[in-house]
Design a protein around this motif. Structure first.
Motif, mmCIF file in Angstrom:
data_model
loop_
_atom_site.group_PDB
_atom_site.id
_atom_site.type_symbol
_atom_site.label_atom_id
_atom_site.label_comp_id
_atom_site.label_asym_id
_atom_site.label_seq_id
_atom_site.Cartn_x
_atom_site.Cartn_y
_atom_site.Cartn_z
ATOM 1 N N LEU A 49 1.021 -1.213 -0.079
ATOM 2 C CA LEU A 49 0.173 0.185 -0.022
ATOM 3 C C LEU A 49 0.745 1.207 0.008
ATOM 4 C CD1 LEU A 49 -2.792 -0.955 2.415
ATOM 5 C CD2 LEU A 49 -2.758 -1.000 0.094
ATOM 6 N N GLY A 50 2.283 1.164 -0.214
ATOM 7 C CA GLY A 50 2.992 2.491 -0.455
ATOM 8 C C GLY A 50 3.599 2.672 1.015
ATOM 9 N N GLY A 51 3.211 2.094 2.111
ATOM 10 C CA GLY A 51 3.981 2.172 3.277
ATOM 11 C C GLY A 51 3.567 3.436 3.784
ATOM 12 N N ASP A 52 2.523 4.066 3.350
ATOM 13 C CA ASP A 52 2.167 5.429 3.999
ATOM 14 C C ASP A 52 1.257 5.254 5.253
ATOM 15 O OD1 ASP A 52 -0.074 4.596 2.231
ATOM 16 O OD2 ASP A 52 -0.353 6.782 1.677
ATOM 17 N N LEU A 53 0.830 3.882 5.385
ATOM 18 C CA LEU A 53 -0.278 3.697 6.506
ATOM 19 C C LEU A 53 0.809 3.109 7.817
ATOM 20 C CD1 LEU A 53 -3.144 1.926 4.844
ATOM 21 C CD2 LEU A 53 -3.068 4.263 5.957
ATOM 22 N N ALA A 54 0.369 3.367 8.951
ATOM 23 C CA ALA A 54 1.030 2.489 9.964
ATOM 24 C C ALA A 54 0.654 1.166 9.993
ATOM 25 C CB ALA A 54 0.578 3.236 11.163
ATOM 26 N N TYR A 55 1.541 0.555 10.547
ATOM 27 C CA TYR A 55 1.559 -0.883 10.850
ATOM 28 C C TYR A 55 0.260 -1.233 11.321
ATOM 29 C CZ TYR A 55 2.303 -6.035 11.966
ATOM 30 O OH TYR A 55 1.961 -7.074 12.223
ATOM 31 N N THR A 56 -0.188 -0.596 12.420
ATOM 32 C CA THR A 56 -1.214 -0.747 13.343
ATOM 33 C C THR A 56 -2.473 -0.386 12.746
ATOM 34 O OG1 THR A 56 -0.914 1.416 14.319
ATOM 35 C CG2 THR A 56 0.091 -0.350 15.557
ATOM 36 N N THR A 57 -2.437 0.405 11.704
ATOM 37 C CA THR A 57 -3.535 0.748 10.987
ATOM 38 C C THR A 57 -4.062 -0.329 9.988
ATOM 39 O OG1 THR A 57 -3.030 3.105 11.063
ATOM 40 C CG2 THR A 57 -4.680 2.484 9.188
ATOM 41 N N VAL A 58 -2.980 -1.021 9.357
ATOM 42 C CA VAL A 58 -3.257 -2.047 8.470
ATOM 43 C C VAL A 58 -3.843 -3.377 9.302
ATOM 44 C CG1 VAL A 58 -2.152 -3.767 7.108
ATOM 45 C CG2 VAL A 58 -1.336 -1.319 6.884
ATOM 46 N N MET A 59 -3.265 -3.778 10.775
ATOM 47 C CA MET A 59 -3.719 -4.513 11.469
ATOM 48 C C MET A 59 -5.132 -4.282 11.891
ATOM 49 S SD MET A 59 -1.804 -7.053 11.977
ATOM 50 C CE MET A 59 -2.731 -7.782 13.482
ATOM 51 N N THR A 60 -5.549 -3.029 12.048
ATOM 52 C CA THR A 60 -7.127 -2.813 12.449
ATOM 53 C C THR A 60 -7.932 -3.103 11.461
ATOM 54 O OG1 THR A 60 -6.055 -0.865 14.344
ATOM 55 C CG2 THR A 60 -8.585 -0.793 13.057
ATOM 56 N N ILE A 61 -7.463 -2.592 10.019
ATOM 57 C CA ILE A 61 -8.237 -3.142 9.102
ATOM 58 C C ILE A 61 -8.241 -4.446 8.790
ATOM 59 C CG2 ILE A 61 -8.542 -2.727 6.577
ATOM 60 C CD1 ILE A 61 -9.098 0.174 8.210
ATOM 61 N N LEU A 62 -7.433 -5.058 8.873
ATOM 62 C CA LEU A 62 -7.461 -6.499 8.543
ATOM 63 C C LEU A 62 -8.183 -7.298 9.657
ATOM 64 C CD1 LEU A 62 -3.682 -7.303 7.588
ATOM 65 C CD2 LEU A 62 -5.698 -7.884 6.167
ATOM 66 N N SER A 63 -8.164 -6.773 11.046
ATOM 67 C CA SER A 63 -8.882 -7.324 11.935
ATOM 68 C C SER A 63 -10.530 -6.934 11.670
ATOM 69 C CB SER A 63 -8.455 -6.726 13.404
ATOM 70 O OG SER A 63 -7.341 -7.242 13.653
ATOM 71 N N ARG A 64 -10.810 -5.895 11.366
ATOM 72 C CA ARG A 64 -12.298 -5.540 10.967
ATOM 73 C C ARG A 64 -12.814 -6.292 9.905
ATOM 74 N NH1 ARG A 64 -11.586 1.051 11.304
ATOM 75 N NH2 ARG A 64 -11.766 1.089 13.776
ATOM 76 N N LEU A 65 -11.789 -6.757 8.807
ATOM 77 C CA LEU A 65 -12.090 -7.532 7.603
ATOM 78 C C LEU A 65 -12.431 -8.848 8.261
ATOM 79 C CD1 LEU A 65 -9.947 -6.082 4.983
ATOM 80 C CD2 LEU A 65 -12.285 -6.062 5.158
ATOM 81 N N HIS A 66 -11.575 -9.228 9.024
ATOM 82 C CA HIS A 66 -11.736 -10.592 9.754
ATOM 83 C C HIS A 66 -13.127 -10.901 10.255
ATOM 84 C CE1 HIS A 66 -10.835 -13.799 12.776
ATOM 85 N NE2 HIS A 66 -10.644 -14.476 11.607
ATOM 86 N N ALA A 67 -13.555 -9.755 11.120
ATOM 87 C CA ALA A 67 -14.745 -9.771 11.926
ATOM 88 C C ALA A 67 -16.047 -9.720 11.103
ATOM 89 C CB ALA A 67 -14.681 -8.356 12.722
#
Length: 163
Positions: free
Chosen positions: A49-67
């Motif tokens: 994604l270009g590295g402009d997002l924090a790792y924690t933001t990516v983890m939050t989005i992945l967790s929401r998608l998992h939910a």
């Protein structure tokens, strides 16, 4: 506030990236996962994604998608690896079902949806429904209705209706 936007004032691309909406971020994360040759780590997604997002933001989005059951995850050492739960069409269908599940008057929503279909889409839907009915005809005596779903079809609102 007079309706004025206090948005991005011409900031950097990094500032604009932070202002992306949750739905847009989810779509970008899913698109990255679909391009992955296999299960991917959050760091891999972040890099794509270009590295402009924090790792924690990516983890939050992945967790929401998992939910939302849009992605699956599996432990790999101390981290998770992530995989899309379905192809693009399957994910779109999942979103459509979620919207429908959130509406109190399913009949009205479906009626409005069907009435707005193009002639081609209406014919395609009829063909798919006919094919589905024919496939279920061997196990069911009568065609399914909105109040009487086909055998094996469980709908989350069934419990709310006492079914």
């Amino acid at each position: 506030m007079g309706g004025k936007s206090f948005g991005n004032f011409g900031g950097s691309g990094r500032e604009r990236a932070r202002r992306r909406g949750q739905g847009q971020l989810e779509a970008q994360v899913l698109a990255a996962l679909h391009r992955s040759p296999g299960p991917a780590t959050a760091a891999w997604v972040q890099e794509r994604l270009g590295g402009d997002l924090a790792y924690t933001t990516v983890m939050t989005i992945l967790s929401r998608l998992h939910a939302k059951q849009a992605v699956t995850r599996e432990r790999s050492g101390r981290a998770y690896v992530w995989t899309p739960a379905a192809d693009e069409a399957g994910l779109a269908a999942l979103r459509m079902r979620r919207v429908l599940d959130g509406e109190p008057d399913r009949d009205a929503v479906l009626t409005s949806f069907v009435s707005a279909l193009s002639a081609h889409d209406e014919q395609l839907l009829r063909t798919l429904l006919d094919r589905d009915a024919a496939a279920g005809a061997g196990t069911a005596g009568a065609p399914a209705t909105a109040e009487d779903p086909a055998p094996g079809r469980h709908h989350p609102s069934d419990e709310a209706r006492g079914g």
